[in-house]
Design an enzyme around this catalytic site. Sequence first.
Site, short mmCIF file in Angstrom:
data_model
loop_
_atom_site.label_atom_id
_atom_site.label_comp_id
_atom_site.label_asym_id
_atom_site.label_seq_id
_atom_site.Cartn_x
_atom_site.Cartn_y
_atom_site.Cartn_z
N LYS A 142 0.85 -1.20 0.00
CA LYS A 142 0.00 0.00 0.00
C LYS A 142 0.88 1.25 0.00
O LYS A 142 0.65 2.19 -0.77
CB LYS A 142 -0.93 0.00 1.22
CG LYS A 142 -2.09 -0.96 1.10
CD LYS A 142 -2.85 -1.13 2.41
CE LYS A 142 -3.88 -2.26 2.27
NZ LYS A 142 -4.45 -2.70 3.53
N GLN B 81 -4.91 -1.61 9.63
CA GLN B 81 -4.82 -2.94 9.03
C GLN B 81 -5.43 -4.00 9.96
O GLN B 81 -5.13 -4.02 11.16
CB GLN B 81 -3.34 -3.27 8.74
CG GLN B 81 -3.11 -4.54 7.97
CD GLN B 81 -3.62 -4.51 6.53
OE1 GLN B 81 -3.76 -3.45 5.93
NE2 GLN B 81 -3.91 -5.66 5.98
N ASP C 288 -11.25 2.76 3.82
CA ASP C 288 -11.57 1.33 3.77
C ASP C 288 -13.07 1.11 3.53
O ASP C 288 -13.48 0.01 3.13
CB ASP C 288 -11.24 0.69 5.13
CG ASP C 288 -10.02 -0.21 5.09
OD1 ASP C 288 -9.70 -0.74 4.01
OD2 ASP C 288 -9.40 -0.39 6.16
N1 GUN Z 1 -6.80 -6.81 6.04
C1 GUN Z 1 -6.92 -7.48 4.87
N2 GUN Z 1 -7.49 -6.69 3.94
C2 GUN Z 1 -7.72 -5.50 4.53
C3 GUN Z 1 -8.29 -4.27 4.07
O1 GUN Z 1 -8.72 -4.11 2.93
N3 GUN Z 1 -8.35 -3.28 4.99
C4 GUN Z 1 -7.91 -3.42 6.26
N4 GUN Z 1 -8.02 -2.40 7.09
N5 GUN Z 1 -7.39 -4.56 6.73
C5 GUN Z 1 -7.31 -5.58 5.85
#
Ligand code: GUN
Length: 295
Positions: A52, A96, A119
Site C-alpha cells: 500500500k 490494518q 476502507d
Molecule cells: N486486512 C486485509 N485486507 C484488509 C483491508 O482491505 N483493509 C484493512 N483495514 N485490513 C485488511
Amino acid sequence: MLIIDGKKVSLDLKNELKASVESFKTITGNVPGLTVIIVGQDPASQVYVRNKAKTCKEIGMISTVIEMPADTTEKVLLDTIHDLNNDPAVHGILVQQPLPKQIDEFAVTLAIDPSKDVDGFHPENLGRLVMGHLDKCFVSCTPYGILELLGRYNIETKGKHCVVVGRSNIVGKPMANLMLQKLEATNCTVTICHSATENIPFYTSQADILIAAIGKAGFITADMVKPGAVVIDVGINRIEDPATKSGYRLVGDVDFEGVSAVASAMTPVPGGVGPMTIAMLLKNTLQSFQRINRL
Ligand code: GUN
C-alpha cells in the site's frame, strides 16, 4: 473465454490517479495523504501494508505508516486515530486488520472519522452505500474494484442475476448491495449464499454473474456454473506446491481450469481482483482529498 485482466486495469487506473494527483497539486499546492496503522507483526499484514505504501508513493501521494507493538492497548490506538482524524494533512486512515485480541475491531472502525474512512468499513459508509449514495460515501475497496472491472469490460449487468457467495462485512455484504443499486455495471437481481446455505450449486448455477468470496481453494467447480456466466474470483488461498520455490502458490475460490471451459469471462488469481484493491484504496484517498478541498 475472456480473461478480465485486473493487473492491466489497475495499472491504467494508477496512471489516471497519478495524473489527477499532479493536476490537483498544481491547483492546491497539496497532495493526498494516506496513513496506515499496523499493530503487531503479522507477516501477511506487513506485506499488504508495504505494498500500500509503495503504490501510494508511486502515484505521488504522501504515505505514512505507523507501526505499533502487538501489546498496544485499545486506548492508545483510539487516541492515535483521534489525532489523525484532526490532522488536516491526513485524508485517508486505514487500520490494518486483523488486530490483536485485546483490541475491539468494531470500536476501532467506529473511531475513524467516516470522511477519512477510505476502507469503507464504518457503518455510516456502509449505510450510505446501502441507500445508494455512492457519491457521498466510501465503498469497501474489493467490491469497488470488482465494480470497476465490470464497468471497464462493459459486462452486461442490468436485470441479470448476480449470485454472491460469502457474507463478510468487507466483501460479501457491500458487494451484494452494490450489485442491487440502480447504476451502470449494477442493477442486478441479487442472491447471497453463505456457509449455512443449503444446496449452494442450486443458486450458483442460476447466476449470470457469479462472485465467489468464500475463502476456500477451488470451491466453485464447473458443474456449479451456468454456461456463459461471468465469474469473479475474490479468493486468495495459499496451497502447498512443492514444485515452486516458496513451496506454495496462490489459487482462488474458483477452479480456474474447469470453470474456464464453461464461463464467458473470468478473473484469474493472481492478477484479477487482487491488484484492483490497492488501486481502489488510492482512488478513495483521492476522493477524500477532493471532497475535503471541494475539488
Ligand atoms: N486486512 C486485509 N485486507 C484488509 C483491508 O482491505 N483493509 C484493512 N483495514 N485490513 C485488511
